[in-house]
Design an enzyme around this catalytic site. Structure first.
Site, mmCIF file in Angstrom:
data_model
loop_
_atom_site.group_PDB
_atom_site.id
_atom_site.type_symbol
_atom_site.label_atom_id
_atom_site.label_comp_id
_atom_site.label_asym_id
_atom_site.label_seq_id
_atom_site.Cartn_x
_atom_site.Cartn_y
_atom_site.Cartn_z
ATOM 1 C CG HIS A 93 -9.169 0.200 -0.487
ATOM 2 N ND1 HIS A 93 -8.550 0.010 0.744
ATOM 3 C CD2 HIS A 93 -10.511 0.187 -0.229
ATOM 4 C CE1 HIS A 93 -9.478 -0.118 1.683
ATOM 5 N NE2 HIS A 93 -10.669 0.000 1.126
ATOM 6 C CG MET B 159 -11.534 -2.667 5.069
ATOM 7 S SD MET B 159 -9.964 -2.245 4.282
ATOM 8 C CE MET B 159 -9.137 -1.302 5.565
ATOM 9 C CG MET C 55 -8.321 7.338 2.272
ATOM 10 S SD MET C 55 -7.520 7.374 3.876
ATOM 11 C CE MET C 55 -6.608 5.818 3.829
ATOM 12 C CG ASP D 176 -6.122 -2.739 3.227
ATOM 13 O OD1 ASP D 176 -5.036 -2.488 3.785
ATOM 14 O OD2 ASP D 176 -6.745 -1.927 2.525
ATOM 15 C CG MET E 92 -11.187 3.329 2.075
ATOM 16 S SD MET E 92 -9.613 3.285 2.949
ATOM 17 C CE MET E 92 -8.511 3.400 1.552
ATOM 18 C CB SER F 44 -0.890 0.017 1.243
ATOM 19 O OG SER F 44 -1.364 1.332 1.458
ATOM 20 C CG HIS G 232 -3.839 -1.615 -1.587
ATOM 21 N ND1 HIS G 232 -4.980 -2.332 -1.874
ATOM 22 C CD2 HIS G 232 -4.179 -0.780 -0.567
ATOM 23 C CE1 HIS G 232 -5.958 -1.963 -1.065
ATOM 24 N NE2 HIS G 232 -5.505 -1.008 -0.266
ATOM 25 C CG ASP H 6 -5.017 2.513 0.809
ATOM 26 O OD1 ASP H 6 -5.964 1.726 0.703
ATOM 27 O OD2 ASP H 6 -3.910 2.191 1.278
HETATM 28 C C1 DX5 Z 1 -6.175 1.703 5.590
HETATM 29 C C2 DX5 Z 1 -5.752 1.390 4.171
HETATM 30 C C3 DX5 Z 1 -4.687 0.388 4.136
HETATM 31 C C4 DX5 Z 1 -3.421 0.822 4.821
HETATM 32 C C5 DX5 Z 1 -2.732 -0.398 5.355
HETATM 33 O O1 DX5 Z 1 -7.274 2.531 5.575
HETATM 34 O O2 DX5 Z 1 -6.841 0.896 3.421
HETATM 35 O O3 DX5 Z 1 -4.425 -0.044 2.812
HETATM 36 O O4 DX5 Z 1 -2.542 1.522 3.997
HETATM 37 O O5 DX5 Z 1 -1.618 0.020 6.079
HETATM 38 P P1 DX5 Z 1 -0.888 -0.964 7.102
HETATM 39 O O6 DX5 Z 1 -0.420 -2.139 6.320
HETATM 40 O O7 DX5 Z 1 0.219 -0.105 7.618
HETATM 41 O O8 DX5 Z 1 -1.903 -1.343 8.149
HETATM 42 ZN ZN ZN Z 2 -6.377 -0.136 1.451
#
Ligand code: DX5
Ligand code: ZN
Length: 214
Positions: free
Chosen positions: A65, A136, A36, A174, A67, A7, A32, A34
């Site tokens: 991903h 998650m 947001m 994740d 969010m 990620s 990956h 993320d």
């Molecule tokens: C959290 C993200 C994850 C995050 C995971 O909201 O969706 O992808 O980056 O990070 P680690 O592996 O550090 O928990």
């Molecule tokens: Zn993620």
């Protein structure tokens, strides 16, 4: 065969392309990404422009991903930017089936995610419409959090759901995945391990990725 998906949330964003090239050279299987929006989760991260930049830095599949609220409005733009797969949250979609169909229609792999408090029952109706189920294992929003208790049991439940429904979706986990718990996640049912801080805060990305394979 387990896929490892670093990620980039925990990467150095000032050197993002270099970081993506580094994990690509270190044996990562997917990248990956993320996304947001400051609504579904408090932080704001990145949008399609940055996905385009990452696309140019690696040949690996981009696992995006989302969010974000109302993801159905955005999925085609992320696919145009280079996403190989797009995952939406069951908690964030007004019309889950429409969002999933929109991803496939745009030509990408359709993923559905659920947060730790959301029961597997919430995704049961959609298993025939997905290519990936994202379990998650932390509450989304930040990297570096510890894995929430009950996540391994939920992965096992996801695997049972796949078997009982006769479907073939990949199971991705994740949040809070480290070399010390990766083996348990794989045994419980995970096909794809996302890891942010475990990889990007390590000194040797290749060694960490190898260790995550269990
Ligand atoms: C959290 C993200 C994850 C995050 C995971 O909201 O969706 O992808 O980056 O990070 P680690 O592996 O550090 O928990
Ligand atoms: Zn993620």
């Amino acid at each position: 065969m387990t896929h490892i998906a670093p990620s980039i949330l925990s990467a150095d964003f000032g050197r993002l392309a270099d970081e993506v090239r580094a994990v690509t050279a270190s044996g990562a299987d997917w990248i990956h990404v993320d996304v947001m929006d400051g609504h579904f989760v408090p932080p704001i991260t990145i949008g399609p422009v940055v996905v385009t930049a990452i696309r140019a830095a690696t040949h690996l599949p981009l696992d995006v991903h989302l969010m974000i609220e109302h993801p159905e409005r955005q999925v085609s733009e992320f696919v145009r930017a280079g996403a190989t797969g797009v995952t939406v949250h069951v908690e964030a979609c007004g019309d889950v089936s429409a969002a999933l169909a929109g991803i496939r229609h745009a030509g990408a792999r359709a993923g559905l995610a659920l947060n730790p408090p959301t029961p597997l029952d919430a995704v049961r109706a959609f298993v025939a419409e997905i290519d990936l189920l994202l379990v998650m294992s932390v509450n989304p929003g930040w990297g570096g959090q510890p894995l929430v208790a009950g996540s391994m049991e939920k992965l096992a439940g996801a695997r049972s759901l796949r078997t009982s429904s006769g479907t073939t979706f990949l199971i991705e986990v994740d949040g809070g995945i480290k070399p010390g718990n990766a083996g348990a996640a794989i045994s419980a049912g995970a096909d794809v391990l996302v890891a942010g801080s475990a990889i990007f805060e390590s000194h040797d990305y290749a060694a960490t990725i190898r260790a995550l394979r269990g």
